[in-house]
Design a protein around this motif. Structure first.
Motif, short mmCIF file in Angstrom:
data_model
loop_
_atom_site.label_atom_id
_atom_site.label_comp_id
_atom_site.label_asym_id
_atom_site.label_seq_id
_atom_site.Cartn_x
_atom_site.Cartn_y
_atom_site.Cartn_z
N VAL A 142 -3.04 -11.41 -2.49
CA VAL A 142 -4.19 -11.37 -3.39
C VAL A 142 -5.39 -12.03 -2.73
O VAL A 142 -6.52 -11.54 -2.81
N ASP A 143 -5.16 -13.16 -2.07
CA ASP A 143 -6.26 -13.85 -1.42
C ASP A 143 -6.87 -12.99 -0.32
O ASP A 143 -8.10 -12.97 -0.14
N ALA A 144 -6.02 -12.27 0.42
CA ALA A 144 -6.53 -11.40 1.48
C ALA A 144 -7.37 -10.27 0.90
O ALA A 144 -8.39 -9.88 1.49
N VAL A 145 -6.97 -9.73 -0.25
CA VAL A 145 -7.75 -8.67 -0.88
C VAL A 145 -9.10 -9.21 -1.34
O VAL A 145 -10.14 -8.56 -1.16
N PHE A 146 -9.10 -10.39 -1.95
CA PHE A 146 -10.38 -11.00 -2.33
C PHE A 146 -11.28 -11.17 -1.10
O PHE A 146 -12.50 -11.00 -1.18
N ASP A 169 0.83 -1.21 0.00
CA ASP A 169 0.00 0.00 0.00
C ASP A 169 0.86 1.26 0.00
O ASP A 169 0.50 2.27 -0.59
N GLU A 170 2.03 1.16 0.63
CA GLU A 170 2.93 2.31 0.73
C GLU A 170 3.86 2.43 -0.48
O GLU A 170 4.08 3.54 -1.00
N LYS A 171 4.39 1.29 -0.94
CA LYS A 171 5.45 1.33 -1.94
C LYS A 171 5.13 0.60 -3.24
O LYS A 171 5.96 0.57 -4.15
N GLY A 172 3.95 0.01 -3.33
CA GLY A 172 3.60 -0.75 -4.51
C GLY A 172 4.08 -2.19 -4.41
O GLY A 172 4.90 -2.53 -3.54
N GLU A 173 3.58 -3.02 -5.30
CA GLU A 173 3.92 -4.45 -5.26
C GLU A 173 5.41 -4.69 -5.40
O GLU A 173 5.97 -5.58 -4.77
N ALA A 174 6.09 -3.88 -6.22
CA ALA A 174 7.53 -4.07 -6.42
C ALA A 174 8.32 -3.81 -5.14
O ALA A 174 9.45 -4.30 -4.99
N SER A 218 -4.36 -0.35 -4.58
CA SER A 218 -4.24 -0.19 -6.04
C SER A 218 -3.24 -1.15 -6.66
O SER A 218 -3.38 -1.53 -7.83
N TRP A 219 -2.23 -1.56 -5.92
CA TRP A 219 -1.22 -2.51 -6.42
C TRP A 219 -1.84 -3.84 -6.81
O TRP A 219 -1.28 -4.59 -7.60
N ALA A 220 -3.02 -4.16 -6.25
CA ALA A 220 -3.61 -5.47 -6.45
C ALA A 220 -4.36 -5.61 -7.77
O ALA A 220 -4.62 -6.74 -8.20
N VAL A 221 -4.69 -4.48 -8.41
CA VAL A 221 -5.56 -4.55 -9.59
C VAL A 221 -5.00 -5.49 -10.65
O VAL A 221 -5.71 -6.33 -11.20
#
Length: 224
Positions: free
Chosen positions: A69-73, A31-36, A104-107
């Protein structure tokens, strides 16, 4: 004599590591720095541990992404089974937009995992179940999910790229563009900005709702 009596202070006990704690920390980092920005070293620093200790709870960085990803779902509302399919799917799409704007990183990762977790499987099964109960064949249910999710994910990507995040910023950006437009050379853009973007009470979410209604109204059950 107690440690308190001898003047020694007991160190606060550090919460033990677990897969859930690692994944939660990884989401906060993303959330702070993006997926990378989710590296084993950065995650270990976030948790105050050595990087190697993470491997007692996760197999790899890819395994962490699976969990994220599973947590976001799991945070997206499941479609209600007590209402009609269109309302249920609409509410689920709205919830997805809210959750994915916050993460937003999860999209771009939502349907990318080859090892989907329990929340992911439950979510997809519930969406298909609502459509099947509404009279969609399995083929049409799958197509409906593809069209709806393509719209939701695509809209969010576009929304996140806009140069404003709220009404005040929208007014500033749109007003600035309007002032910079060459006089009388772009009348349609000027009209759009004046009558749409700068309209009192305008909310960009209206565009999401319009497109979603367009899709849902075009979908029809094909069984029974």
């Amino acid at each position: 004599m107690s440690e308190h009596g001898t003047g020694r202070r007991t160190k606060p006990k550090r919460a033990g590591l677990s897969r859930e704690r690692v994944v939660t920390a990884a989401i906060a980092l993303a959330d702070e720095k993006g997926e990378a920005g989710v590296t084993m070293r950065a995650l270990a620093a976030q948790l105050g541990v050595e990087a190697m200790s993470l491997y007692n709870h996760v197999r790899s960085r890819d395994d962490i992404l699976d969990g994220m990803v599973d947590a976001v779902f799991g945070r997206i509302d499941l479609p209600a089974t007590t209402t009609d399919w269109k309302t249920a799917v609409r509410d689920r799409a709205r919830s997805a937009r809210t959750v994915l704007r916050a993460h937003s990183w999860a999209v771009g990762l939502m349907d990318s995992r080859s090892r989907p977790g329990p929340a992911t499987l439950r979510h997809h099964d519930a969406v298909l179940g609502v459509l099947r109960a509404g009279g969609f064949s399995i083929t049409m249910a799958a197509r409906a999910v593809t069209v709806i999710d393509s719209y939701v994910y695509g809209f969010i990507l576009q929304e996140l790229s806009l140069p404003f995040t709220g009404d005040d910023e929208l007014d500033d950006v749109a007003g600035g563009i309007l002032r910079e437009l060459p006089t009388d050379t772009h009348p349609h853009l000027a009209q759009l900005i004046t009558e749409q973007s700068l309209r009192s009470g305008y909310d960009y979410a209206e565009e999401f709702e319009f497109g979603l209604s367009l899709i849902l109204d075009a979908l029809h059950p094909d069984e029974g």
